[in-house]
Design a protein around this motif. Structure first.
Motif, PDB file in Angstrom:
ATOM      1  N   ARG A  66       1.334  23.188  28.617  1.00  0.00           N
ATOM      2  CA  ARG A  66      -0.038  22.674  28.649  1.00  0.00           C
ATOM      3  C   ARG A  66      -0.072  21.212  29.101  1.00  0.00           C
ATOM      4  N   ARG A  67       0.782  20.399  28.518  1.00  0.00           N
ATOM      5  CA  ARG A  67       0.790  18.965  28.861  1.00  0.00           C
ATOM      6  C   ARG A  67       1.324  18.720  30.269  1.00  0.00           C
ATOM      7  N   ALA A  68       2.341  19.456  30.678  1.00  0.00           N
ATOM      8  CA  ALA A  68       2.868  19.283  32.037  1.00  0.00           C
ATOM      9  C   ALA A  68       1.806  19.659  33.068  1.00  0.00           C
ATOM     10  N   ASN A  69       1.113  20.759  32.844  1.00  0.00           N
ATOM     11  CA  ASN A  69       0.047  21.172  33.762  1.00  0.00           C
ATOM     12  C   ASN A  69      -1.052  20.116  33.845  1.00  0.00           C
ATOM     13  N   ALA A  70      -1.486  19.623  32.696  1.00  0.00           N
ATOM     14  CA  ALA A  70      -2.578  18.635  32.663  1.00  0.00           C
ATOM     15  C   ALA A  70      -2.158  17.308  33.288  1.00  0.00           C
ATOM     16  N   ALA A  71      -0.995  16.813  32.905  1.00  0.00           N
ATOM     17  CA  ALA A  71      -0.554  15.504  33.404  1.00  0.00           C
ATOM     18  C   ALA A  71      -0.278  15.543  34.904  1.00  0.00           C
TER      19      ALA A  71
END
Length: 87
Positions: A66-71
């Motif tokens: 989730r964080r890798a996709n968003a960042a």
């Protein structure tokens, strides 16, 4: 063709899992990351460690993705992260 944001997310997530497992950060260049991607990686691993301890591997992996996709989507929202190749 894979978009820059997708490639970033995939590579960052891979190295976040590896780093979370062995606890050791490598040199960002040896990981094939830019300096900016490496900063994303470090933030994600720092967030994933306590989640893994409290909620387990699956919850940590979900956070990583989730964080890798968003960042990475944010970083590449304009198609390129910056003017220098290291960014």
């Amino acid at each position: 063709m894979t978009s820059p944001a997708r490639l970033c997310a995939d590579v960052v997530a891979h190295w976040a899992r590896e780093t979370l497992d062995d606890g050791v950060y490598g040199d960002y260049q040896s990981m094939g990351l830019s300096n900016g991607q490496y900063e994303i990686l470090r933030r994600i691993v720092a967030a994933a460690r306590p989640v893994r301890q409290r909620q387990g591997d699956r919850a940590a992996d979900e956070l990583i993705v989730r964080r890798a996709n968003a960042a990475c989507a944010e970083r590449y929202r304009d198609g390129a992260p910056g003017k220098g190749p290291w960014q």
